[in-house]
Design a protein around this motif. Structure first.
Motif, PDB file in Angstrom:
ATOM      1  N   ASP A 123       0.654  -1.389  -0.120  1.00 34.33           N
ATOM      2  CA  ASP A 123       0.115  -0.032   0.164  1.00 34.33           C
ATOM      3  C   ASP A 123       0.728   1.299   0.053  1.00 34.33           C
ATOM      4  OD1 ASP A 123      -2.501  -1.192  -0.115  1.00 34.33           O
ATOM      5  OD2 ASP A 123      -2.592  -1.358   2.291  1.00 34.33           O
ATOM      6  N   ALA A 124       1.953   1.170   0.627  1.00 30.34           N
ATOM      7  CA  ALA A 124       2.996   2.333   0.949  1.00 30.34           C
ATOM      8  C   ALA A 124       3.980   2.476  -0.434  1.00 30.34           C
ATOM      9  CB  ALA A 124       3.460   2.149   2.225  1.00 30.34           C
ATOM     10  N   ALA A 125       3.912   1.656  -1.402  1.00 31.13           N
ATOM     11  CA  ALA A 125       4.778   1.543  -2.357  1.00 31.13           C
ATOM     12  C   ALA A 125       4.409   2.307  -3.574  1.00 31.13           C
ATOM     13  CB  ALA A 125       5.190   0.011  -2.813  1.00 31.13           C
ATOM     14  N   GLU A 126       5.482   2.942  -4.293  1.00 28.82           N
ATOM     15  CA  GLU A 126       5.122   3.363  -5.515  1.00 28.82           C
ATOM     16  C   GLU A 126       5.873   2.926  -6.703  1.00 28.82           C
ATOM     17  OE1 GLU A 126       5.422   8.067  -6.921  1.00 28.82           O
ATOM     18  OE2 GLU A 126       6.152   7.653  -5.032  1.00 28.82           O
ATOM     19  N   ILE A 127       5.178   2.756  -7.704  1.00 30.48           N
ATOM     20  CA  ILE A 127       5.928   2.247  -9.043  1.00 30.48           C
ATOM     21  C   ILE A 127       6.446   3.747  -9.882  1.00 30.48           C
ATOM     22  CG2 ILE A 127       6.098   1.066 -11.085  1.00 30.48           C
ATOM     23  CD1 ILE A 127       3.515  -0.644  -9.768  1.00 30.48           C
ATOM     24  N   THR A 128       7.659   3.683  -9.780  1.00 33.41           N
ATOM     25  CA  THR A 128       8.264   5.214 -10.513  1.00 33.41           C
ATOM     26  C   THR A 128       8.648   4.853 -11.884  1.00 33.41           C
ATOM     27  OG1 THR A 128      10.281   4.724  -9.711  1.00 33.41           O
ATOM     28  CG2 THR A 128       8.907   6.286  -8.140  1.00 33.41           C
ATOM     29  N   ASP A 129       8.643   3.610 -12.322  1.00 32.27           N
ATOM     30  CA  ASP A 129       9.079   3.722 -13.807  1.00 32.27           C
ATOM     31  C   ASP A 129       8.483   2.200 -14.327  1.00 32.27           C
ATOM     32  OD1 ASP A 129      10.457   2.943 -16.102  1.00 32.27           O
ATOM     33  OD2 ASP A 129      12.572   3.612 -15.466  1.00 32.27           O
ATOM     34  N   ASP A 130       7.693   2.481 -15.183  1.00 27.48           N
ATOM     35  CA  ASP A 130       6.753   1.249 -15.612  1.00 27.48           C
ATOM     36  C   ASP A 130       7.234   0.682 -16.808  1.00 27.48           C
ATOM     37  OD1 ASP A 130       5.961   2.993 -17.664  1.00 27.48           O
ATOM     38  OD2 ASP A 130       3.716   2.925 -17.142  1.00 27.48           O
ATOM     39  N   GLU A 131       8.443   1.030 -17.367  1.00 35.21           N
ATOM     40  CA  GLU A 131       9.386   0.344 -18.215  1.00 35.21           C
ATOM     41  C   GLU A 131      10.212  -0.793 -17.385  1.00 35.21           C
ATOM     42  OE1 GLU A 131       9.597  -0.275 -21.656  1.00 35.21           O
ATOM     43  OE2 GLU A 131       7.890   0.664 -21.315  1.00 35.21           O
TER      44      GLU A 131
END
Ligand code: FES
Length: 585
Positions: A359-367
């Motif tokens: 929940d607290a995570a973030e995806i910063t590069d979807d490549e």
């Protein structure tokens, strides 16, 4: 040391050594006085063991020496007593004949070290391939609270201002060399650059795969697995690990068995599939599950692989190194993308559940961390096949194989052992063509301690024609950085009398990945004749550890642990039985 922590430490494991006003208590305290600890320290503070596999012989683990100092600082800051313990180090590239048998030896050393000493919690410092599973296995059996910190990936150098030298590149260089297409000096340049810094292999080889899987199991701090070895953040993590270890010691848990349940293993396998991780991890997870009584079967990897896509764009299945994966959000970001496929209630040593971390995570590069609907490659990362040639199973790293060979029938060319392979692979008289199936046997757990020889070389004259992949079958393992349509871990192995021992050159073999089959197309009557004529090879190890190993190692589909190390263990010395016993005085 606060009053509260001192009180909660009253039930510490180490109290049985240090908090008694009797002769053993006197001896135990006075012994550690030589380390600089006072009676008050030992009567009040929890003890944290720092199990360190640092060694000059193992540069993948070189940074652990300085990380251990940071862990000590963290333990001290939290009011604990840090005691560093050097353990055997297993250097993948230096140790002969292969690193694999020593995993179990280090696991035994770790287990008995934890169990027999006054440790309230343990920090496991590992890195290179076998040191990681070995420490996990030993700690799981000892079942004292544990937290893992690995050395971290190395930082490869650029060879030419652009391309980075990585372990993954070794195999491509070897292929080019065999094809006679390697430019002058290229290998020398590569050699100078490939080990750019201390740290474990920086692509998704076995070490990185194990690090990620350990975080997914809940045994490491979140985001800790991919921070490079030389990155300052790894030192910061080490201090946090030391502090958290003290908290675990005072709380008495969670212990490995509180965390390592079937949900934790499912999550770990899901991450393994999502990263296109090393097939070696399959063996290590099976062994670890055996230590804690989780009935994990090889088939579970196939079940999970069918639903978890390859989303981490990291070599060898993808394009980048693990540092990019860290920058894209690391393991927590993988948790986030895979949330619907994970057990979000699974616990971790840092206190949060996997769901809370996601929940607290973030995806910063979807490549780098792709959405599930846009994977790096279609299809499963790992495949488990069974059939008449592998009744107990075999595995294929589909993420690094050629799908054009997934449905293939071919003529077997059999190599009795690795020497015969080296001597004869380029012999034109064998009539090997691109449709042949290369078979290597007697390289399984008992046959040769299961080296990473499963990526059999392709004959030079086929390489020169541009053939880069063929179906290869063996009872060996394969490097996590290697690639190709290699059917690995065939079980039972040839040395144990499995059907692999009965294949003859000229037999037809069928690989049917869609049907999950691997079959030797020889009728049962003929197989019975061959079975009756088969005899095991003479045992060459008649003493020492290798004798113990060959006598007790289990087959690949069970994780190659020793049969006597499986199953639940009380974990601690029986209360009171030996407390009054004083050795050495
Ligand atoms: Fe040590 Fe790859 S050789 S991690």
């Amino acid at each position: 040391m606060t009053q509260n922590s001192a009180e909660s430490g009253a039930s510490l494991r180490s109290a049985r050594w240090f908090r008694k006003n009797d002769l053993p208590g006197f001896i135990h305290r006075s012994t550690l006085a030589m380390d600089g600890w006072t009676r008050d320290d030992l009567m009040q503070r929890p003890v944290v063991g720092i199990l360190n596999t640092w060694s000059d012989l193992n540069p993948c683990n070189l940074s652990l020496r300085t990380l251990a100092v940071k862990v000590r600082e963290g333990v001290l800051a939290a009011g604990g007593i840090p005691l560093e313990v050097p353990l055997m180090s297993i250097s993948e590239n230096l140790i002969k004949p292969t690193s694999f048998p020593f995993r179990n030896l280090l696991a035994m050393e770790a287990e008995e070290t934890i169990r027999s000493y006054p440790l309230d919690a343990v920090v496991l410092l590992s890195g290179c391939d076998k040191t990681q599973p070995a420490l996990l296995m030993g700690a799981a059996s000892a079942n004292v609270p544990v937290i893992v910190l690995n050395s971290g990936p190395a930082t490869p150098r650029s060879m030419s201002g652009g391309e980075l030298a990585t372990a993954n590149g070794v195999w491509k260089f070897v292929d080019q060399m065999r094809a006679g297409a390697l430019p002058d000096k290229a290998f020398e340049t590569f050699e100078r650059n490939v080990m750019g810094s201390p740290g474990h292999c920086a692509e998704m080889g076995t070490a990185s795969s194990m690090s990620i899987v350990t975080e997914a199991l809940g045994l490491a701090l979140s985001r800790s697995s991919l921070v490079p070895s030389t990155d300052a953040r790894r030192g910061q993590l080490a201090r946090q690990v030391g502090q958290r270890a003290v908290e675990l010691a005072l709380a008495g848990g969670p212990t490995p068995k509180d965390i390592l349940d079937d949900h934790a293993f499912d999550n770990a396998i899901s991450l393994l599939c999502a990263i296109g991780g090393s097939t070696n991890v399959i063996i290590h997870l099976l062994a670890l599950a055996g230590r804690v009584g989780v009935p994990l079967q090889l088939g579970r990897f196939d079940e999970i692989a069918r639903r978890v896509p390859l989303i981490a764009n990291v070599q060898p299945a993808g394009e980048h190194l693990t540092e990019r994966l860290m920058m894209a959000g690391g393991v927590p970001a993988l948790f986030k993308e895979l949330s619907p496929l994970l057990h979000l209630d699974a616990r971790t040593v840092e206190g949060r559940t996997i769901g809370e971390i996601a929940d607290a995570a973030e995806i910063t590069d979807d490549e780098i961390i792709r959405p599930r609907h846009r994977p790096v490659r279609p299809g499963e990362s790992l495949i488990v096949v069974k059939g008449s040639l592998a009744p107990d199973g075999a595995v294929i790293k589909a993420a690094a194989a050629d799908p054009a060979l997934f449905q293939h029938k071919g003529r077997a060319v059999v190599f009795e052992d690795v020497q015969s392979l080296a001597d004869r692979i380029d012999d034109p008289a064998l009539g090997i063509d691109e449709n042949s199936i290369l078979v290597l046997r007697n390289v399984g757990p008992r046959g040769a301690a299961m080296p990473e020889w499963g990526m059999l070389p392709i004959p030079r004259r086929l390489m020169a024609r541009g053939i880069r992949d063929m179906v290869r079958i063996s009872d060996a393992r394969m490097s996590g950085t290697a690639y190709g349509t290699a059917v690995l871990h065939v079980s039972p192995e040839a040395a144990a009398g499995g059907p692999l021992a009965l294949v003859r050159t000229g037999d037809m073999i069928e690989l049917d990945v869609a049907g999950r089959r691997l079959d030797l197309l020889v009728d049962e009557e003929e197989m019975q004749r061959r079975r009756a004529a088969w005899a095991a090879r003479d045992e060459v190890h008649v003493r020492g550890y290798r004798k113990l190993y060959n006598s007790h190692v289990e087959q690949a589909h069970k994780g190659c642990d020793f049969d006597f190390l499986r199953g639940a263990n009380p974990g601690n010395l029986p209360e009171g039985l030996f407390d009054g016993w004083v050795g050495g005085w």
